[in-house]
Enzyme design. Structure first.
Site, PDB file in Angstrom:
ATOM      1  N   GLU A  16      -4.443  -4.560 -12.885  1.00 26.07           N
ATOM      2  CA  GLU A  16      -3.701  -5.288 -11.855  1.00 26.07           C
ATOM      3  C   GLU A  16      -3.859  -4.549 -10.534  1.00 26.07           C
ATOM      4  O   GLU A  16      -3.822  -3.322 -10.480  1.00 26.07           O
ATOM      5  CB  GLU A  16      -2.212  -5.382 -12.195  1.00 26.07           C
ATOM      6  CG  GLU A  16      -1.397  -6.071 -11.084  1.00 26.07           C
ATOM      7  CD  GLU A  16       0.093  -6.139 -11.376  1.00 26.07           C
ATOM      8  OE1 GLU A  16       0.450  -6.890 -12.286  1.00 26.07           O
ATOM      9  OE2 GLU A  16       0.871  -5.420 -10.714  1.00 26.07           O
ATOM     10  N   ALA A  50       6.110 -13.580  -2.320  1.00 28.86           N
ATOM     11  CA  ALA A  50       6.707 -14.714  -1.606  1.00 28.86           C
ATOM     12  C   ALA A  50       7.889 -14.261  -0.770  1.00 28.86           C
ATOM     13  O   ALA A  50       8.642 -15.065  -0.263  1.00 28.86           O
ATOM     14  CB  ALA A  50       7.164 -15.775  -2.606  1.00 28.86           C
ATOM     15  N   GLN A 173       5.856  -6.321 -19.175  1.00 24.75           N
ATOM     16  CA  GLN A 173       6.283  -5.377 -18.160  1.00 24.75           C
ATOM     17  C   GLN A 173       5.930  -3.976 -18.650  1.00 24.75           C
ATOM     18  O   GLN A 173       5.691  -3.763 -19.844  1.00 24.75           O
ATOM     19  CB  GLN A 173       7.799  -5.514 -17.954  1.00 24.75           C
ATOM     20  CG  GLN A 173       8.434  -4.582 -16.946  1.00 24.75           C
ATOM     21  CD  GLN A 173       7.858  -4.760 -15.556  1.00 24.75           C
ATOM     22  OE1 GLN A 173       6.819  -4.161 -15.259  1.00 24.75           O
ATOM     23  NE2 GLN A 173       8.495  -5.560 -14.727  1.00 24.75           N
ATOM     24  N   LYS A 269      -5.532   2.225  -7.328  1.00 22.78           N
ATOM     25  CA  LYS A 269      -6.154   3.553  -7.396  1.00 22.78           C
ATOM     26  C   LYS A 269      -7.282   3.525  -8.426  1.00 22.78           C
ATOM     27  O   LYS A 269      -7.033   3.586  -9.632  1.00 22.78           O
ATOM     28  CB  LYS A 269      -5.108   4.598  -7.760  1.00 22.78           C
ATOM     29  CG  LYS A 269      -4.017   4.753  -6.702  1.00 22.78           C
ATOM     30  CD  LYS A 269      -2.995   5.798  -7.091  1.00 22.78           C
ATOM     31  CE  LYS A 269      -1.930   5.935  -6.006  1.00 22.78           C
ATOM     32  NZ  LYS A 269      -0.883   6.933  -6.365  1.00 22.78           N
TER      33      LYS A 269
END
Length: 288
Positions: A16, A50, A173, A269
């Site tokens: 991600e 958002a 998560q 990173k």
């Protein structure tokens, strides 16, 4: 290619990233992507804001850049405060940029930004599936339960609602204790949640960062993590090295225990991406 098709074939490996804010340009973000794709991930997800941070429009550009490089892109979409027209426009942009996969999220509660057409992520999943049945739609899940849920049972009920709405796969998560994930996987099995569940791991890089993550996400910090940080002392470099080493150990254990996929929150990173990739290559779960 749909991410659900990848997950049907093999244990996936993915990253991600988040769109640039402040002084980081889209070109600099492209450099991060360029380094991450050298590790041959199955997909790279791109977050969406958002809440007025100014980076939401870059989601499309970065996701499209990933897709053009031959790697699948997963574009995040939050629905807190969104209308159906907003989502229609988002899906149109996703299509224009050659992206087939969307991660449907409720998003954080923002003062002054009330619920409009979507109260829950499951509502967004159902609408996306109605809008474009060919779209591959992922959802989020929480091994220790969502911070707003009163019980683990309620959390699983919400997860079941996402599956019933048509979600194709789930991404967890962050968590720091793999046993929390394995217990969560057992709860999902008992609840007949059948969609693939990808385990999300975020290497901690400092004491302050892990404290912030634990507070925001409700993730527990195991004693073994605290001990590693104590041994690292005040050195930022030692703290970061301890966090990356611990995350690599988590990933190797998860891979050995047959998770559907491994997802690394890279924090933009590339060194983190490289370290996790190399650890899994060394153990035989990835090829160079």
């Amino acid at each position: 290619m749909r991410i659900s098709d990848i997950l049907a074939q093999r244990q996936s490996y993915s990253y991600e990233i988040f769109p640039p804010k402040g002084q980081m340009s889209v070109d600099q973000a492209a450099e991060v992507v360029d380094q991450l794709v050298q590790n041959h991930p199955d997909w790279i997800s791109v977050t969406f804001s958002a809440g007025g941070s100014g980076n939401s429009q870059n989601t499309f550009a970065i996701a499209g850049d990933i897709a053009r490089r031959g790697t699948q892109a997963l574009a995040h979409l939050t629905c807190m405060g969104a209308t159906r027209q907003d989502v229609d426009g988002y899906v149109e942009q996703v299509r224009l940029h050659g992206v087939q996969n969307v991660l449907a999220l409720r998003g954080d509660r923002i003062p002054g930004r009330d619920v409009r057409d979507f109260a829950h992520a499951s509502d967004l999943v159902a609408y996306l599936k109605q809008l474009d049945p060919d779209l591959c739609v992922g959802g989020a899940c929480y091994p220790e339960g969502h911070v707003e849920c009163e019980s683990l049972r309620q959390d699983i009920e919400h997860l079941k609602a996402k599956q019933d709405a048509g979600v194709d796969f789930l991404v967890t998560q962050l968590f720091f204790d793999n046993d929390d994930f394995y217990r969560f996987r057992e709860r999902c099995d008992r609840a007949r949640i059948k969609v693939p569940i990808v385990a999300g791991i975020m290497p901690f890089t400092s004491v302050k960062q892990i404290q912030r993550m634990a507070f925001n996400c409700g993730a527990s910090i195991p004693a073994k993590v605290v001990k590693r940080l104590v041994r690292a002392g005040d050195s930022k470099e030692a703290q970061a090295a301890a966090g990356i080493e611990y995350a690599c150990q988590q990933l190797v254990d998860l891979a050995a225990n047959g998770v559907d996929g491994l997802h690394i929150y890279s924090m933009n990173k590339p060194a983190i991406g490289k370290a996790t990739h190399d650890a899994l290559v060394d153990c035989g779960y990835l090829q160079n």
